[in-house]
Design a protein around this motif. Structure first.
Motif, PDB file in Angstrom:
ATOM      1  N   THR A  40      36.460  25.452  36.071  1.00 29.32           N
ATOM      2  CA  THR A  40      37.826  25.912  35.808  1.00 29.32           C
ATOM      3  C   THR A  40      37.972  27.350  36.285  1.00 29.32           C
ATOM      4  N   LEU A  41      39.052  27.635  37.005  1.00 28.76           N
ATOM      5  CA  LEU A  41      39.360  28.994  37.441  1.00 28.76           C
ATOM      6  C   LEU A  41      40.156  29.686  36.340  1.00 28.76           C
ATOM      7  N   LEU A  42      39.621  30.778  35.795  1.00 32.47           N
ATOM      8  CA  LEU A  42      40.250  31.498  34.694  1.00 32.47           C
ATOM      9  C   LEU A  42      40.535  32.944  35.098  1.00 32.47           C
ATOM     10  N   VAL A  43      41.421  33.594  34.350  1.00 34.39           N
ATOM     11  CA  VAL A  43      41.845  34.961  34.672  1.00 34.39           C
ATOM     12  C   VAL A  43      41.794  35.826  33.420  1.00 34.39           C
ATOM     13  N   ARG A  44      41.318  37.070  33.576  1.00 31.22           N
ATOM     14  CA  ARG A  44      41.353  38.070  32.512  1.00 31.22           C
ATOM     15  C   ARG A  44      41.919  39.372  33.078  1.00 31.22           C
ATOM     16  N   PHE A  45      42.415  40.210  32.169  1.00 30.57           N
ATOM     17  CA  PHE A  45      42.909  41.527  32.593  1.00 30.57           C
ATOM     18  C   PHE A  45      42.333  42.600  31.681  1.00 30.57           C
ATOM     19  N   TYR A  46      41.944  43.737  32.304  1.00 34.05           N
ATOM     20  CA  TYR A  46      41.305  44.833  31.580  1.00 34.05           C
ATOM     21  C   TYR A  46      42.144  46.099  31.725  1.00 34.05           C
ATOM     22  N   PRO A  47      42.830  46.532  30.680  1.00 38.38           N
ATOM     23  CA  PRO A  47      43.637  47.755  30.764  1.00 38.38           C
ATOM     24  C   PRO A  47      42.757  48.970  31.044  1.00 38.38           C
ATOM     25  N   GLN A  48      43.176  49.799  31.963  1.00 40.64           N
ATOM     26  CA  GLN A  48      42.483  51.038  32.231  1.00 40.64           C
ATOM     27  C   GLN A  48      43.464  52.189  32.030  1.00 40.64           C
ATOM     28  N   GLN A 106      43.981  22.288  44.174  1.00 36.40           N
ATOM     29  CA  GLN A 106      43.903  23.287  45.229  1.00 36.40           C
ATOM     30  C   GLN A 106      45.174  24.134  45.360  1.00 36.40           C
ATOM     31  N   ASP A 107      46.323  23.524  45.205  1.00 33.63           N
ATOM     32  CA  ASP A 107      47.578  24.285  45.326  1.00 33.63           C
ATOM     33  C   ASP A 107      47.674  25.356  44.243  1.00 33.63           C
ATOM     34  N   GLU A 108      47.315  25.007  43.024  1.00 30.63           N
ATOM     35  CA  GLU A 108      47.388  25.961  41.927  1.00 30.63           C
ATOM     36  C   GLU A 108      46.324  27.052  42.093  1.00 30.63           C
ATOM     37  N   ILE A 109      45.160  26.687  42.613  1.00 27.17           N
ATOM     38  CA  ILE A 109      44.115  27.680  42.867  1.00 27.17           C
ATOM     39  C   ILE A 109      44.616  28.713  43.876  1.00 27.17           C
ATOM     40  N   GLU A 110      45.245  28.244  44.933  1.00 26.40           N
ATOM     41  CA  GLU A 110      45.796  29.160  45.950  1.00 26.40           C
ATOM     42  C   GLU A 110      46.826  30.093  45.329  1.00 26.40           C
ATOM     43  N   VAL A 141      47.010  31.125  42.170  1.00 28.24           N
ATOM     44  CA  VAL A 141      46.347  32.101  41.300  1.00 28.24           C
ATOM     45  C   VAL A 141      45.676  33.189  42.123  1.00 28.24           C
ATOM     46  N   LEU A 142      45.082  32.821  43.258  1.00 26.36           N
ATOM     47  CA  LEU A 142      44.310  33.764  44.053  1.00 26.36           C
ATOM     48  C   LEU A 142      45.152  34.556  45.054  1.00 26.36           C
ATOM     49  N   GLU A 143      46.395  34.202  45.224  1.00 27.67           N
ATOM     50  CA  GLU A 143      47.241  34.869  46.222  1.00 27.67           C
ATOM     51  C   GLU A 143      47.287  36.392  46.069  1.00 27.67           C
ATOM     52  N   PRO A 144      47.434  36.945  44.843  1.00 26.45           N
ATOM     53  CA  PRO A 144      47.499  38.415  44.725  1.00 26.45           C
ATOM     54  C   PRO A 144      46.226  39.122  45.192  1.00 26.45           C
ATOM     55  N   PHE A 145      45.107  38.427  45.250  1.00 25.18           N
ATOM     56  CA  PHE A 145      43.850  39.062  45.626  1.00 25.18           C
ATOM     57  C   PHE A 145      43.713  39.252  47.138  1.00 25.18           C
ATOM     58  N   GLY A 146      44.625  38.648  47.914  1.00 28.52           N
ATOM     59  CA  GLY A 146      44.557  38.803  49.359  1.00 28.52           C
ATOM     60  C   GLY A 146      43.445  37.983  49.979  1.00 28.52           C
ATOM     61  N   ALA A 147      42.901  38.502  51.086  1.00 29.46           N
ATOM     62  CA  ALA A 147      41.842  37.790  51.808  1.00 29.46           C
ATOM     63  C   ALA A 147      40.568  37.738  50.962  1.00 29.46           C
ATOM     64  N   LEU A 148      39.989  36.561  50.873  1.00 27.30           N
ATOM     65  CA  LEU A 148      38.781  36.366  50.070  1.00 27.30           C
ATOM     66  C   LEU A 148      37.681  35.727  50.913  1.00 27.30           C
ATOM     67  N   ALA A 149      36.463  35.943  50.484  1.00 31.86           N
ATOM     68  CA  ALA A 149      35.351  35.241  51.116  1.00 31.86           C
ATOM     69  C   ALA A 149      35.480  33.745  50.851  1.00 31.86           C
TER      70      ALA A 149
END
Length: 335
Positions: A126-134, A184-188, A190-198
């Motif tokens: 499962t692809l999950l997301v977290r956010f860390y306030p700085q 795959q569509d949902e994965i794309e 979620v990952l769109e804001p990260f730009g180019a990925l390996a």
């Protein structure tokens, strides 16, 4: 025994019987009173575990969502489902926060047996997301974060938000998050804001990626579970934050000892007859020889990366300085 003595004994017997019945009745009442007293004390102790805003009348009269209320900069509602459980709070205003956005693969082997080889396992991914306030944040957001910690009844600063997709407001509450590996569509998306990925991140479906970002979180939830405070939020906007610091050891979940930290880690048991090599080749130098105690299970290793379908780069869990390559065929799952 004369007649008068016999009459005296006969007259005493009913009195003894009556006294015994009275003692039994008193003992029963005492037990009942004791039970009621214990329950009352337990309920009062539960009530004292809440802050002043969660009064006995609120907890007893409102099961479900309470009316909106205000705490400093925040407006929130509270769900109360039981006296012995901490309320779930939902904040109505959005949080615009600077920090680090993390996406990672959660690989779950929990439904598989200890006696399952990795090559035979089909874990749920499962692809999950977290956010860390700085920061720094603007003054109003800082004040909102301070209020959020008060609302969460936690003295620590907000160190992470678990990002979710939706939750069911009709009890029992259910929080849904994550994208399954096949979508795959949902994965794309979620990952769109990260730009180019390996390519390996999506191909191998393991590890993590992070970026400094300015995000908007809505419908922030706070609750306690397993003696820990959870902050959940729904992600509605992501913008790059070029000035943000690198994702490094200051991030809460990079600390090995923290609860639910390093969620992308994978651990395996090395076969007792297997070795660890300096190169992905059995003819190369051996870093760790086979386990000489055949009766013992092999050592635990942590996966660093995938070299190929046949070889992983790993480190020894008990001594992280020992690193090397192992054949995938020599690994057993650890759940």
């Amino acid at each position: 025994m004369n007649t008068d003595a016999r009459r005296a004994v006969v007259s005493v017997i009913p009195r003894l019987v009556l006294l015994g019945l009275l003692l039994i009745l008193v003992a029963g009442c005492t037990d009942k009173f004791s039970d009621e007293t214990v329950h009352k004390i337990d309920d009062e102790r539960d009530l004292r575990s809440f802050d002043d805003w969660a009064t006995a009348s609120v907890l007893n009269m409102h099961v479900g969502w309470n009316a909106p209320r205000v705490l400093g900069q925040l407006s929130y509602r509270t769900w109360v489902d039981d006296l012995i459980h901490t309320p779930v709070n939902i904040v109505e205003q959005p949080f615009v926060i600077k920090g680090h956005l993390l996406a990672y693969w959660d690989i779950d082997y929990s439904d598989l047996s200890w006696e399952t080889k990795l090559i035979d396992a089909q874990p749920a991914k499962t692809l999950l997301v977290r956010f860390y306030p700085q920061g720094p944040q603007d003054p109003q957001t800082e004040a909102m974060l301070e209020d959020l910690i008060l609302l969460a009844e936690d003295s620590r600063r907000a160190v992470r938000f678990f990002i979710y997709d939706s939750f069911n407001e009709q009890g029992p509450l259910r929080v849904h998050s994550g994208v399954e590996a096949w979508d795959q569509d949902e994965i794309e998306a979620v990952l769109e804001p990260f730009g180019a990925l390996a390519d390996s991140f999506k191909r191998d479906q393991e590890g993590y990626i992070a970026m400094p970002a300015k995000v908007t979180l809505t419908e922030v939830l706070t609750y306690h579970e397993l003696n820990s405070t959870f902050l959940n939020g729904k992600l509605t906007d992501v913008q790059s934050w070029p000035e943000g610091a690198a994702f490094d050891s200051d991030i809460y979940d990079l600390q090995r000892h923290n609860f639910l930290s390093l969620p992308w880690q994978q651990f395996f048991r090395l076969d007792s007859s297997a070795s660890v090599y300096t190169q992905p080749d059995k003819e190369s130098k051996v870093v760790l020889p086979p386990n000489i105690q055949v009766s013992d299970s092999g050592p635990t290793v942590e996966k660093i990366s995938t070299y190929s379908t046949d070889w992983f780069l790993v480190r020894l869990y008990s001594d992280p300085d020992i690193k090397g390559y192992v054949p995938v065929n020599d690994l057993w799952i650890v759940n």
